[in-house]
Design a protein around this motif. Sequence first.
Motif, PDB file in Angstrom:
ATOM      1  N   SER A  51       0.818  -1.228   0.000  1.00  8.70           N
ATOM      2  CA  SER A  51       0.000   0.000   0.000  1.00  8.70           C
ATOM      3  C   SER A  51       0.848   1.273   0.000  1.00  8.70           C
ATOM      4  N   LEU A  52       2.053   1.196  -0.559  1.00  8.73           N
ATOM      5  CA  LEU A  52       2.920   2.375  -0.587  1.00  8.73           C
ATOM      6  C   LEU A  52       2.400   3.428  -1.563  1.00  8.73           C
ATOM      7  N   PHE A  53       1.796   2.996  -2.659  1.00 11.17           N
ATOM      8  CA  PHE A  53       1.196   3.965  -3.579  1.00 11.17           C
ATOM      9  C   PHE A  53       0.054   4.710  -2.884  1.00 11.17           C
ATOM     10  N   LYS A  54      -0.787   3.972  -2.176  1.00 12.64           N
ATOM     11  CA  LYS A  54      -1.920   4.597  -1.491  1.00 12.64           C
ATOM     12  C   LYS A  54      -1.446   5.591  -0.446  1.00 12.64           C
ATOM     13  N   ARG A  55      -0.364   5.250   0.247  1.00 12.18           N
ATOM     14  CA  ARG A  55       0.162   6.165   1.265  1.00 12.18           C
ATOM     15  C   ARG A  55       0.667   7.464   0.653  1.00 12.18           C
ATOM     16  N   GLU A  56       1.062   7.393  -0.604  1.00 10.37           N
ATOM     17  CA  GLU A  56       1.497   8.606  -1.300  1.00 10.37           C
ATOM     18  C   GLU A  56       0.323   9.336  -1.948  1.00 10.37           C
ATOM     19  N   GLY A  57      -0.867   8.770  -1.807  1.00 11.00           N
ATOM     20  CA  GLY A  57      -2.049   9.414  -2.366  1.00 11.00           C
ATOM     21  C   GLY A  57      -2.288   9.116  -3.825  1.00 11.00           C
ATOM     22  N   LYS A 149       5.095  11.022  -6.879  1.00 10.02           N
ATOM     23  CA  LYS A 149       4.539  10.157  -5.842  1.00 10.02           C
ATOM     24  C   LYS A 149       4.738   8.684  -6.187  1.00 10.02           C
ATOM     25  N   VAL A 150       4.585   8.363  -7.467  1.00  7.32           N
ATOM     26  CA  VAL A 150       4.802   6.979  -7.910  1.00  7.32           C
ATOM     27  C   VAL A 150       6.247   6.568  -7.647  1.00  7.32           C
ATOM     28  N   VAL A 151       7.189   7.428  -8.030  1.00  9.41           N
ATOM     29  CA  VAL A 151       8.603   7.107  -7.848  1.00  9.41           C
ATOM     30  C   VAL A 151       8.961   7.053  -6.362  1.00  9.41           C
ATOM     31  N   THR A 152       8.375   7.926  -5.562  1.00  7.68           N
ATOM     32  CA  THR A 152       8.607   7.882  -4.116  1.00  7.68           C
ATOM     33  C   THR A 152       8.199   6.525  -3.551  1.00  7.68           C
ATOM     34  N   ALA A 153       7.053   6.018  -3.980  1.00  7.81           N
ATOM     35  CA  ALA A 153       6.592   4.706  -3.517  1.00  7.81           C
ATOM     36  C   ALA A 153       7.549   3.601  -3.957  1.00  7.81           C
ATOM     37  N   LEU A 154       8.085   3.706  -5.166  1.00  6.82           N
ATOM     38  CA  LEU A 154       9.032   2.702  -5.655  1.00  6.82           C
ATOM     39  C   LEU A 154      10.332   2.737  -4.852  1.00  6.82           C
ATOM     40  N   ILE A 155      10.792   3.938  -4.504  1.00  9.15           N
ATOM     41  CA  ILE A 155      12.000   4.056  -3.679  1.00  9.15           C
ATOM     42  C   ILE A 155      11.753   3.442  -2.303  1.00  9.15           C
ATOM     43  N   LYS A 156      10.595   3.710  -1.728  1.00  6.84           N
ATOM     44  CA  LYS A 156      10.264   3.133  -0.423  1.00  6.84           C
ATOM     45  C   LYS A 156      10.187   1.610  -0.496  1.00  6.84           C
TER      46      LYS A 156
END
Length: 268
Positions: A51-57, A149-156
């Motif tokens: 759910s990292l994408f969802k956490r980034e909105g 936001k997508v890339v942030t989720a991928l890094i996480k």
Amino acid sequence: MRPFALASIVAVLLAICLAARPGIAEAASPVRFGYLDQPGSALFLLADAASLFKREGVDVVPVRFADSASGLAALGKGKLDAGCFAADQALQAIARGAAIRIIAGGGTDHSASVLDEVDASARLEREGSGILVAAAEGAGAPDRETLGKVVTALIKAHVLLQNNPADAWGRIPHRRPGKGEEFRFDPDPDYWRLAQIWKRLDLQQPAMPRGFLADHVYDEIYCDALGDLNDGEGEPDPVLKQLAGKAVCPPDCCPTGKKKRTDKGGTP
């Protein structure tokens, strides 16, 4: 006053009030994200499962493809917003004029890669079969904020995979590398690596501008996302520090402040 006119006035006033209220905005469109169901896509699969994408909105809709060719064709036609596909095929699509840009890296199979140190061609062939993340361009494509936001989720997802691989693979057990397989992951789009693959495939044509490939690698998105994560509260995660230490970013967006190289200068 006629009922119709009164209703129209009420509707207009209601619309004005809603527009003026903070926190009320039109919901963002879902990001249609293509992927290959293989270990190289693990960063995307993990970001979705955790759910990292969802956490980034970001609302991501996964779309599975059997091969990179069909996925890249859908991406180029605007039927997808982003996707993780083979690097060499993505570069070939760009050379053919596909309206896509590379925004992040993924996983590469390094099983039995003992020749890579002495055989550059074998290494680049292996890198070319690895996964990267590309996004659509043009009308209707995700904006920079959404891609960030997508890339942030991928890094996480990468941080989770490196810090706690057992937990990470436990979330996507069907895509855990098999016995004898070794996959290495890197969310960095890494323009210079792509430029080597581009050169090996002989994709630069005389009619292309010298910076043709550089214009299709959106590494600023990655650099900004990585910089924001490192600048967050508290001590940065060691994995983030490692990513920042090797990132090659354009001016004014390098997360380390140490610009190893400030110009991509076109395709070598």
